[in-house]
Write an enzyme that holds these catalytic residues in place. Structure first.
Site, PDB file in Angstrom:
ATOM      1  N   ALA A 168      59.177  -4.372 -56.016  1.00  0.00           N
ATOM      2  CA  ALA A 168      58.050  -4.067 -56.667  1.00  0.00           C
ATOM      3  C   ALA A 168      56.766  -5.182 -56.578  1.00  0.00           C
ATOM      4  CB  ALA A 168      58.185  -3.800 -58.071  1.00  0.00           C
TER       5      ALA A 168
ATOM      6  N   GLY B 207      62.988  -3.260 -56.044  1.00  0.00           N
ATOM      7  CA  GLY B 207      62.513  -1.988 -56.133  1.00  0.00           C
ATOM      8  C   GLY B 207      62.901  -1.589 -54.786  1.00  0.00           C
TER       9      GLY B 207
ATOM     10  N   GLU C  73      66.253  -0.210 -54.814  1.00  0.00           N
ATOM     11  CA  GLU C  73      66.394   0.747 -55.741  1.00  0.00           C
ATOM     12  C   GLU C  73      65.743   1.984 -55.305  1.00  0.00           C
ATOM     13  OE1 GLU C  73      64.237  -1.469 -59.036  1.00  0.00           O
ATOM     14  OE2 GLU C  73      65.674  -0.800 -60.307  1.00  0.00           O
TER      15      GLU C  73
ATOM     16  N   GLU D  97      65.792  -9.423 -59.741  1.00  0.00           N
ATOM     17  CA  GLU D  97      65.043  -9.291 -61.007  1.00  0.00           C
ATOM     18  C   GLU D  97      65.378 -10.471 -61.874  1.00  0.00           C
ATOM     19  OE1 GLU D  97      66.270  -6.580 -59.537  1.00  0.00           O
ATOM     20  OE2 GLU D  97      64.688  -5.189 -59.268  1.00  0.00           O
TER      21      GLU D  97
HETATM   22  N1  COA Z   1      55.512  -8.587 -54.567  1.00  0.00           N
HETATM   23  C1  COA Z   1      54.216  -8.839 -53.931  1.00  0.00           C
HETATM   24  N2  COA Z   1      54.114  -9.579 -52.866  1.00  0.00           N
HETATM   25  C2  COA Z   1      55.370  -9.953 -52.320  1.00  0.00           C
HETATM   26  C3  COA Z   1      56.640  -9.392 -52.568  1.00  0.00           C
HETATM   27  C4  COA Z   1      56.543  -8.676 -53.913  1.00  0.00           C
HETATM   28  N3  COA Z   1      57.633  -8.152 -54.220  1.00  0.00           N
HETATM   29  N4  COA Z   1      57.581  -9.872 -51.707  1.00  0.00           N
HETATM   30  C5  COA Z   1      56.721 -10.377 -50.709  1.00  0.00           C
HETATM   31  N5  COA Z   1      55.351 -10.623 -51.077  1.00  0.00           N
HETATM   32  C6  COA Z   1      54.412 -11.185 -50.340  1.00  0.00           C
HETATM   33  C7  COA Z   1      54.322 -12.779 -50.479  1.00  0.00           C
HETATM   34  O1  COA Z   1      53.765 -12.925 -51.672  1.00  0.00           O
HETATM   35  C8  COA Z   1      53.340 -12.892 -49.252  1.00  0.00           C
HETATM   36  O2  COA Z   1      52.092 -12.782 -49.531  1.00  0.00           O
HETATM   37  P1  COA Z   1      50.970 -13.970 -48.928  1.00  0.00           P
HETATM   38  O3  COA Z   1      51.173 -13.871 -47.653  1.00  0.00           O
HETATM   39  O4  COA Z   1      49.642 -13.256 -49.339  1.00  0.00           O
HETATM   40  O5  COA Z   1      51.157 -14.965 -49.640  1.00  0.00           O
HETATM   41  C9  COA Z   1      53.716 -11.913 -48.148  1.00  0.00           C
HETATM   42  O6  COA Z   1      54.491 -10.998 -48.905  1.00  0.00           O
HETATM   43  C10 COA Z   1      55.088 -12.440 -47.277  1.00  0.00           C
HETATM   44  O7  COA Z   1      56.071 -13.013 -48.165  1.00  0.00           O
HETATM   45  P2  COA Z   1      56.952 -14.552 -48.103  1.00  0.00           P
HETATM   46  O8  COA Z   1      57.157 -14.890 -49.356  1.00  0.00           O
HETATM   47  O9  COA Z   1      55.838 -15.523 -47.753  1.00  0.00           O
HETATM   48  O10 COA Z   1      57.956 -14.305 -46.988  1.00  0.00           O
HETATM   49  P3  COA Z   1      59.065 -15.205 -46.859  1.00  0.00           P
HETATM   50  O11 COA Z   1      59.852 -14.710 -45.402  1.00  0.00           O
HETATM   51  O12 COA Z   1      58.958 -16.636 -46.977  1.00  0.00           O
HETATM   52  O13 COA Z   1      60.101 -14.553 -47.934  1.00  0.00           O
HETATM   53  C11 COA Z   1      61.230 -12.956 -49.130  1.00  0.00           C
HETATM   54  C12 COA Z   1      60.648 -13.426 -48.014  1.00  0.00           C
HETATM   55  C13 COA Z   1      61.678 -11.510 -49.236  1.00  0.00           C
HETATM   56  C14 COA Z   1      62.412 -13.875 -49.612  1.00  0.00           C
HETATM   57  C15 COA Z   1      60.366 -13.205 -50.419  1.00  0.00           C
HETATM   58  O14 COA Z   1      59.126 -12.723 -50.030  1.00  0.00           O
HETATM   59  C16 COA Z   1      60.559 -12.926 -51.687  1.00  0.00           C
HETATM   60  O15 COA Z   1      61.355 -13.434 -52.313  1.00  0.00           O
HETATM   61  N6  COA Z   1      59.942 -11.580 -52.392  1.00  0.00           N
HETATM   62  C17 COA Z   1      60.326 -11.168 -53.516  1.00  0.00           C
HETATM   63  C18 COA Z   1      61.505 -10.647 -53.729  1.00  0.00           C
HETATM   64  C19 COA Z   1      61.709 -10.001 -55.286  1.00  0.00           C
HETATM   65  O16 COA Z   1      61.655 -10.728 -56.102  1.00  0.00           O
HETATM   66  N7  COA Z   1      61.634  -8.900 -55.336  1.00  0.00           N
HETATM   67  C20 COA Z   1      62.076  -8.027 -56.655  1.00  0.00           C
HETATM   68  C21 COA Z   1      60.578  -7.809 -57.411  1.00  0.00           C
HETATM   69  S1  COA Z   1      60.937  -7.295 -58.971  1.00  0.00           S
END
Ligand code: COA
Length: 260
Positions: free
Chosen positions: A66, A112, A115, A135
């Site tokens: 999400a 999400g 999910e 989460e």
């Molecule tokens: N919500 C909003 N933005 C998100 C996102 C999310 N769930 N997941 C990734 N993004 C965005 C990042 O903020 C980043 O945006 P920016 O370039 O404007 O800063 C972009 O997507 C790229 O992500 P980034 O984190 O830089 O890539 P990465 O390769 O370093 O890491 C992940 C990849 C998937 C490990 C990491 O993005 C992550 O942990 N995301 C969240 C996962 C999460 O907690 N999901 C559950 C949400 S309830």
């Protein structure tokens, strides 16, 4: 219909829905969820669509969860509304689709995103996919059905390990525990999802929809799944597909199902 955050295309009776926010790893914001609701709902009434493939744009992510930026300042009431609306308008709609939905997991499927994949009927993951429900690292729990669907798919012990640790698992492990149905080379992912749907398309569409409804009733405590199965089984007997399926078997030929 045009969607802000989805690419949609219909080919050979398959609706391809690609979540298209690659720069945000296809995170599900409000608009994307709204788009998904309409795309899946519209497909139910379309004569051109027999099944759906859901995937993410780019090679890095299916959906990374999400959109965290949208709920960063939410209170309890807003959080509850977010989960309830998402579940009823998107995740349940996908699970209850009368047409089979295959998730082609092309990269990260987190929160999400996992999910969403779990709401689909079948999951095929690229070898490079990583899945998890992180989460708890945000001080939250899954809110789009993850605690329920993961438990149904992999059992309580494994579901608790995945949810409480918040750790990601790779495609092989997801396959080993039954969280995904199949693993694919990244370049063959869509082809494998198409093959899966084409196998299902050879069967009676009426029976396929009835089977989805019956299986979806398993484990629910508001309805008796065995009764649902009896009723769905019974309804099949009045379908043209049943008459055709049995006739084709007896005449030693392939059935030509009308879906009626
Ligand atoms: N919500 C909003 N933005 C998100 C996102 C999310 N769930 N997941 C990734 N993004 C965005 C990042 O903020 C980043 O945006 P920016 O370039 O404007 O800063 C972009 O997507 C790229 O992500 P980034 O984190 O830089 O890539 P990465 O390769 O370093 O890491 C992940 C990849 C998937 C490990 C990491 O993005 C992550 O942990 N995301 C969240 C996962 C999460 O907690 N999901 C559950 C949400 S309830």
């Amino acid at each position: 219909m045009n969607y802000e955050n989805l690419l949609v295309d219909v080919k050979n009776q398959i609706l391809y829905i690609t979540i298209n926010r690659e720069s945000k790893l296809n995170a599900l914001n409000h608009q994307t969820l709204k788009d998904l609701h309409f795309a899946v709902t519209d497909a139910q009434d379309s004569d051109h669509v027999k099944g759906i493939i859901l995937t993410g744009a780019g090679s890095k992510a299916f959906v990374a969860g999400a959109d965290i930026t949208e709920f960063a300042n939410f209170n309890s009431e807003q959080g509850g509304n977010l989960a309830r609306e998402g579940q009823t308008k998107v995740f349940d709609v996908i699970e209850n689709s009368a047409k089979p939905v295959v998730a082609a997991i092309n990269g990260f499927a987190l929160g999400g995103g996992l999910e969403l994949a779990m709401a689909c009927h079948i999951r095929i993951a690229s070898e490079s996919a990583k899945v998890g429900l992180p989460e708890v690292s945000l001080g939250l729990i899954p809110g789009y059905g993850g605690t329920q669907r993961l438990t149904q798919l992999v059992g309580k012990g494994r579901a608790l390990e995945i949810i409480l640790s918040g750790d990601m698992i790779d495609a092989n492990e997801a396959h080993r525990i039954g969280l995904v149905n199949q693993i694919s080379k990244p370049e063959n992912l869509l082809k494998n999802a198409e093959d899966m749907l084409n196998r299902i398309f050879r069967r009676s569409p009426t029976a396929v929809s009835a089977a989805i409804r019956a299986v979806n009733s398993a484990g629910r405590n508001d309805i008796n799944g065995f009764e649902v199965e009896i009723n769905e089984f019974s309804s099949c007997f009045s379908s043209t597909d049943f008459k055709e399926g049995v006739a084709a078997f007896l005449e030693k030929r392939k059935p030509l199902f009308s879906g009626k």
